[in-house]
Design a protein around this motif. Structure first.
Motif, PDB file in Angstrom:
ATOM      1  N   PHE A 168       0.835  -1.207   0.000  1.00  0.00           N
ATOM      2  CA  PHE A 168       0.000   0.000   0.000  1.00  0.00           C
ATOM      3  C   PHE A 168       0.870   1.259   0.000  1.00  0.00           C
ATOM      4  CE2 PHE A 168      -2.298   3.338   2.268  1.00  0.00           C
ATOM      5  CZ  PHE A 168      -3.497   3.384   1.573  1.00  0.00           C
ATOM      6  N   PHE A 169       1.870   1.304   0.876  1.00  0.00           N
ATOM      7  CA  PHE A 169       2.690   2.516   0.983  1.00  0.00           C
ATOM      8  C   PHE A 169       3.741   2.617  -0.123  1.00  0.00           C
ATOM      9  CE2 PHE A 169       1.305   2.313   5.531  1.00  0.00           C
ATOM     10  CZ  PHE A 169       0.596   3.503   5.513  1.00  0.00           C
ATOM     11  N   GLU A 170       4.244   1.477  -0.591  1.00  0.00           N
ATOM     12  CA  GLU A 170       5.212   1.549  -1.686  1.00  0.00           C
ATOM     13  C   GLU A 170       4.561   1.887  -3.018  1.00  0.00           C
ATOM     14  OE1 GLU A 170       8.076  -1.429  -2.435  1.00  0.00           O
ATOM     15  OE2 GLU A 170       8.727  -1.603  -0.353  1.00  0.00           O
ATOM     16  N   GLY A 171       3.246   1.654  -3.123  1.00  0.00           N
ATOM     17  CA  GLY A 171       2.572   1.790  -4.408  1.00  0.00           C
ATOM     18  C   GLY A 171       2.664   3.154  -5.046  1.00  0.00           C
ATOM     19  N   GLY A 172       2.709   4.203  -4.237  1.00  0.00           N
ATOM     20  CA  GLY A 172       2.717   5.539  -4.818  1.00  0.00           C
ATOM     21  C   GLY A 172       4.079   6.038  -5.221  1.00  0.00           C
ATOM     22  N   VAL A 173       5.139   5.319  -4.866  1.00  0.00           N
ATOM     23  CA  VAL A 173       6.493   5.827  -5.091  1.00  0.00           C
ATOM     24  C   VAL A 173       6.853   5.816  -6.572  1.00  0.00           C
ATOM     25  CG1 VAL A 173       8.928   5.490  -4.559  1.00  0.00           C
ATOM     26  CG2 VAL A 173       7.202   5.092  -2.790  1.00  0.00           C
ATOM     27  N   TRP A 174       6.547   4.737  -7.258  1.00  0.00           N
ATOM     28  CA  TRP A 174       6.932   4.585  -8.669  1.00  0.00           C
ATOM     29  C   TRP A 174       6.391   5.711  -9.548  1.00  0.00           C
ATOM     30  CZ3 TRP A 174      10.142   0.995 -10.992  1.00  0.00           C
ATOM     31  CH2 TRP A 174      10.068   0.870 -12.371  1.00  0.00           C
ATOM     32  N   PRO A 175       5.066   5.966  -9.585  1.00  0.00           N
ATOM     33  CA  PRO A 175       4.582   7.049 -10.441  1.00  0.00           C
ATOM     34  C   PRO A 175       5.070   8.414  -9.990  1.00  0.00           C
ATOM     35  CG  PRO A 175       2.798   6.200  -9.077  1.00  0.00           C
ATOM     36  CD  PRO A 175       3.955   5.253  -8.925  1.00  0.00           C
ATOM     37  N   ALA A 176       5.261   8.608  -8.680  1.00  0.00           N
ATOM     38  CA  ALA A 176       5.740   9.910  -8.207  1.00  0.00           C
ATOM     39  C   ALA A 176       7.147  10.194  -8.718  1.00  0.00           C
ATOM     40  CB  ALA A 176       5.705   9.952  -6.680  1.00  0.00           C
ATOM     41  N   VAL A 177       8.011   9.186  -8.731  1.00  0.00           N
ATOM     42  CA  VAL A 177       9.370   9.396  -9.229  1.00  0.00           C
ATOM     43  C   VAL A 177       9.369   9.587 -10.746  1.00  0.00           C
ATOM     44  CG1 VAL A 177      11.670   8.372  -9.444  1.00  0.00           C
ATOM     45  CG2 VAL A 177      10.404   8.146  -7.310  1.00  0.00           C
ATOM     46  N   LEU A 178       8.502   8.885 -11.464  1.00  0.00           N
ATOM     47  CA  LEU A 178       8.406   9.107 -12.908  1.00  0.00           C
ATOM     48  C   LEU A 178       8.004  10.545 -13.230  1.00  0.00           C
ATOM     49  CD1 LEU A 178       6.760   5.769 -14.090  1.00  0.00           C
ATOM     50  CD2 LEU A 178       9.058   6.568 -14.639  1.00  0.00           C
ATOM     51  N   ILE A 179       7.106  11.102 -12.418  1.00  0.00           N
ATOM     52  CA  ILE A 179       6.735  12.513 -12.582  1.00  0.00           C
ATOM     53  C   ILE A 179       7.935  13.407 -12.295  1.00  0.00           C
ATOM     54  CG2 ILE A 179       5.304  14.378 -11.659  1.00  0.00           C
ATOM     55  CD1 ILE A 179       3.813  12.415 -13.464  1.00  0.00           C
ATOM     56  N   LEU A 180       8.698  13.080 -11.267  1.00  0.00           N
ATOM     57  CA  LEU A 180       9.897  13.857 -10.941  1.00  0.00           C
ATOM     58  C   LEU A 180      10.886  13.839 -12.099  1.00  0.00           C
ATOM     59  CD1 LEU A 180      11.481  15.317  -8.560  1.00  0.00           C
ATOM     60  CD2 LEU A 180      12.576  13.090  -8.223  1.00  0.00           C
ATOM     61  N   LEU A 181      11.153  12.652 -12.660  1.00  0.00           N
ATOM     62  CA  LEU A 181      12.110  12.545 -13.758  1.00  0.00           C
ATOM     63  C   LEU A 181      11.645  13.301 -14.998  1.00  0.00           C
ATOM     64  CD1 LEU A 181      13.232   8.799 -13.534  1.00  0.00           C
ATOM     65  CD2 LEU A 181      14.324  10.815 -12.545  1.00  0.00           C
ATOM     66  N   ALA A 182      10.321  13.342 -15.212  1.00  0.00           N
ATOM     67  CA  ALA A 182       9.790  14.071 -16.366  1.00  0.00           C
ATOM     68  C   ALA A 182      10.042  15.569 -16.253  1.00  0.00           C
ATOM     69  CB  ALA A 182       8.287  13.810 -16.509  1.00  0.00           C
ATOM     70  N   SER A 183      10.286  16.068 -15.039  1.00  0.00           N
ATOM     71  CA  SER A 183      10.593  17.483 -14.842  1.00  0.00           C
ATOM     72  C   SER A 183      12.079  17.774 -14.967  1.00  0.00           C
ATOM     73  CB  SER A 183      10.119  17.922 -13.446  1.00  0.00           C
ATOM     74  OG  SER A 183       8.734  17.760 -13.302  1.00  0.00           O
ATOM     75  N   TRP A 184      12.889  16.725 -15.072  1.00  0.00           N
ATOM     76  CA  TRP A 184      14.336  16.896 -15.102  1.00  0.00           C
ATOM     77  C   TRP A 184      14.996  16.430 -16.392  1.00  0.00           C
ATOM     78  CZ3 TRP A 184      17.658  19.330 -11.860  1.00  0.00           C
ATOM     79  CH2 TRP A 184      17.166  19.730 -10.613  1.00  0.00           C
ATOM     80  N   PHE A 185      14.320  15.554 -17.156  1.00  0.00           N
ATOM     81  CA  PHE A 185      14.958  14.967 -18.330  1.00  0.00           C
ATOM     82  C   PHE A 185      14.059  15.088 -19.552  1.00  0.00           C
ATOM     83  CE2 PHE A 185      16.745  12.947 -14.611  1.00  0.00           C
ATOM     84  CZ  PHE A 185      18.116  13.012 -14.874  1.00  0.00           C
ATOM     85  N   PRO A 186      14.536  15.731 -20.628  1.00  0.00           N
ATOM     86  CA  PRO A 186      13.753  15.835 -21.865  1.00  0.00           C
ATOM     87  C   PRO A 186      13.480  14.465 -22.468  1.00  0.00           C
ATOM     88  CG  PRO A 186      15.616  17.370 -21.883  1.00  0.00           C
ATOM     89  CD  PRO A 186      15.825  16.444 -20.716  1.00  0.00           C
ATOM     90  N   LEU A 187      12.564  14.421 -23.432  1.00  0.00           N
ATOM     91  CA  LEU A 187      12.149  13.148 -24.023  1.00  0.00           C
ATOM     92  C   LEU A 187      13.310  12.372 -24.624  1.00  0.00           C
ATOM     93  CD1 LEU A 187       8.750  13.957 -25.782  1.00  0.00           C
ATOM     94  CD2 LEU A 187       9.143  12.466 -23.813  1.00  0.00           C
ATOM     95  N   ARG A 188      14.256  13.060 -25.263  1.00  0.00           N
ATOM     96  CA  ARG A 188      15.332  12.343 -25.932  1.00  0.00           C
ATOM     97  C   ARG A 188      16.296  11.681 -24.946  1.00  0.00           C
ATOM     98  NH1 ARG A 188      16.827  17.750 -27.107  1.00  0.00           N
ATOM     99  NH2 ARG A 188      18.777  18.422 -26.120  1.00  0.00           N
ATOM    100  N   GLU A 189      16.171  12.045 -23.654  1.00  0.00           N
ATOM    101  CA  GLU A 189      16.989  11.419 -22.619  1.00  0.00           C
ATOM    102  C   GLU A 189      16.170  10.506 -21.704  1.00  0.00           C
ATOM    103  OE1 GLU A 189      20.039  15.213 -21.962  1.00  0.00           O
ATOM    104  OE2 GLU A 189      18.416  14.843 -20.535  1.00  0.00           O
ATOM    105  N   ARG A 190      14.862  10.439 -21.950  1.00  0.00           N
ATOM    106  CA  ARG A 190      13.957   9.856 -20.959  1.00  0.00           C
ATOM    107  C   ARG A 190      14.183   8.366 -20.740  1.00  0.00           C
ATOM    108  NH1 ARG A 190       9.122  12.220 -20.034  1.00  0.00           N
ATOM    109  NH2 ARG A 190      10.283  14.129 -20.495  1.00  0.00           N
ATOM    110  N   ALA A 191      14.387   7.576 -21.803  1.00  0.00           N
ATOM    111  CA  ALA A 191      14.572   6.135 -21.616  1.00  0.00           C
ATOM    112  C   ALA A 191      15.848   5.851 -20.826  1.00  0.00           C
ATOM    113  CB  ALA A 191      14.612   5.409 -22.963  1.00  0.00           C
ATOM    114  N   ARG A 192      16.920   6.597 -21.123  1.00  0.00           N
ATOM    115  CA  ARG A 192      18.159   6.397 -20.361  1.00  0.00           C
ATOM    116  C   ARG A 192      17.993   6.812 -18.909  1.00  0.00           C
ATOM    117  NH1 ARG A 192      22.019  10.012 -23.350  1.00  0.00           N
ATOM    118  NH2 ARG A 192      20.042  10.914 -24.015  1.00  0.00           N
ATOM    119  N   ALA A 193      17.317   7.940 -18.682  1.00  0.00           N
ATOM    120  CA  ALA A 193      17.081   8.378 -17.299  1.00  0.00           C
ATOM    121  C   ALA A 193      16.241   7.351 -16.551  1.00  0.00           C
ATOM    122  CB  ALA A 193      16.391   9.739 -17.297  1.00  0.00           C
ATOM    123  N   ASN A 194      15.177   6.875 -17.214  1.00  0.00           N
ATOM    124  CA  ASN A 194      14.335   5.852 -16.591  1.00  0.00           C
ATOM    125  C   ASN A 194      15.137   4.598 -16.279  1.00  0.00           C
ATOM    126  OD1 ASN A 194      12.106   7.510 -16.787  1.00  0.00           O
ATOM    127  ND2 ASN A 194      11.229   6.473 -18.563  1.00  0.00           N
TER     128      ASN A 194
END
Length: 457
Positions: A132-158
């Motif tokens: 229950f508590f771990e469930g929200g971490v994954w999408p929250a970090v993906l949102i964070l990375l989307a604010s830091w890495f442009p699309l052309r870098e996104r797969a590598r950042a992920n």
């Protein structure tokens, strides 16, 4: 590959001042954001997966059958569903940094409590609460990375962030095995639940929600990132009129949910039962021996994961980077049921691990290419929530089939079928996903903001 930004020198003629070339701006986000997030989620993955190492050595303490062990491994994912979308929305509208911090403290305490249970029912409940508590971490970090890495870098950042998944098993499976040989399984769960409580302090001081808020980033890099990410957003069509419901009703999002479910069913069915299979191959070796051997397939998976993401960013071939490894996984799982001998089966376990981990970076780059930032949070939360129900189905299915047939081979053959369905869905449903390939200089090709996305070759 990740040491500098990629855009060419430009001049701000309106302001009459030269803008420093991003090619010489140190890309500190790769050093600050990725490692801190990776260690954070490595600890989460440890608290999720250490049960796979512990279960074969519980020696009837809670009177668990193989089906019960599969349920204990999989019930985590029933709890995992509930906070996916709420946490994604909080991360987008409020703060990803604060959302993850709260969840980190909550899951750390839940992990400690998992080692204090006294009955099978309490163990199930503890695993559910941890999910229950771990469930929200994954999408929250993906949102964070989307604010830091442009699309052309996104797969590598992920992929670099998600490399924490196999890396956690590489480092912690031997450690868990050693701890089991020198202490009880309860101590393993309790002690491994404490590090997230410590790392929460590091997270709070090291991570910022976006470049403009970070103290350690230069203004040139922050401005470049803001412009590049804004340009990425401008090329995306408004999904469903910009509404959450319209976004998640898109056929491509529904296909992503299906792909992720069938892939994750095979993924966790394989990952959570891997130590038990290796224990069988070693003829009931010690926990330390099993832990060390379990780390080998995950080491191979780590290399495959990063290499596949780099190829995906370089070529823009997202759907192929998801489908081809899964095809390899299907073949390896089926061959594993036909061959005999510890060494050939161990080699096939390594190939399977590489195959099921490799698609992570490219797959999670796809939603950000399809949807605008204001709606992608809910879409990613929904994909992860419903897709991860496969994390319940896979472990339980393997456990139930092992009890029914007396061997894990049947369960692994069925997992190959789930991966095959994922391949079919990827091939038929994700081919039109756009991904801007990088040219030899590393730049993304220019596209008019109003141009239609072209189908991948």
């Amino acid at each position: 590959m990740t040491g500098t930004n990629d855009a060419p020198r430009v001049r701000d003629t309106a302001a009459g001042a030269a803008v420093e070339s991003p090619a010489v701006i140190p890309a500190k986000r790769w050093v600050y954001v990725i490692p801190v997030a990776a260690i954070m989620y490595m600890l989460a993955y440890l608290d999720r997966n250490n049960v796979s190492v512990v279960l074969p050595y519980m020696h009837g303490d809670l009177d668990l059958s193989n089906a019960d062990k599969g349920l204990a491994g999989g019930i985590f994912f029933l709890g995992y569903v509930f906070l996916q979308i709420p946490a994604a929305v909080l991360a987008q509208r409020w703060s990803a940094r604060k959302t993850v911090l709260i969840l980190m403290v909550a899951w750390g305490l839940s992990a400690v409590l998992s080692g204090l249970v006294q009955s099978r029912t309490q163990f199930y409940a503890a695993r559910f609460v941890l999910g229950f508590f771990e469930g929200g971490v994954w999408p929250a970090v993906l949102i964070l990375l989307a604010s830091w890495f442009p699309l052309r870098e996104r797969a590598r950042a992920n992929a670099l962030w998600m490399a924490c998944l196999p890396l956690s098993s590489v480092l912690m499976a031997p450690l868990s095995g050693w701890m089991l040989d020198h202490a009880g399984w309860r101590w393993v769960l309790v002690l491994q639940g404490l590090p997230p409580l410590v790392w929460a302090v590091v997270w709070w001081f090291a991570v910022a929600d976006r470049p403009a808020q970070a103290r350690w980033i230069s203004s040139a890099e922050a401005d470049h990132l803001a412009r590049t990410i804004a340009a990425d957003e401008a090329t995306k069509p408004a999904a469903g009129g910009g509404s959450y419901l319209g976004a998640v009703r898109q056929p491509s999002v529904l296909v992503l949910i299906g792909v992720y479910f069938f892939w994750i069913t095979g993924f966790y069915g394989f990952s959570l039962w891997l130590p038990a299979v290796i224990k069988e191959l070693t003829h009931n070796g010690s926990a330390t021996e099993v832990g060390l051997l379990t780390a080998v397939p995950f080491t191979v998976a780590l290399v495959a994961m990063i290499a596949n993401a780099a190829w995906s960013d370089r070529t823009g071939r997202r759907w192929q980077a998801v489908a081809l490894p899964l095809v390899v996984g299907v073949v390896a799982l089926l061959l594993g049921q036909a061959v005999h001998g510890a060494l050939p089966r161990m080699l096939l376990l390594c190939v399977t691990a590489a195959a099921v981990y490799a698609p992570y970076g490219p797959f999670w780059a796809i939603p950000g290419q399809l949807l605008r930032f204001e709606v992608v949070a809910v879409a990613m939360g929904l994909i992860n929530a419903l897709g991860n129900l496969g994390g319940f189905a896979g472990p339980y299915l393997v456990g139930w089939l092992t009890d029914a047939t007396g061997t894990s081979l049947t369960g692994f053959a069925v997992l190959a079928g789930f991966l095959a369905v994922a391949v079919i869905l990827v091939t038929l449903g994700l081919r039109p996903v756009p991904a801007p390939p990088r040219d030899r200089s590393g730049d993304a090709p220019a596209r008019p903001a109003n141009s239609a996305a072209k189908t991948e070759s």
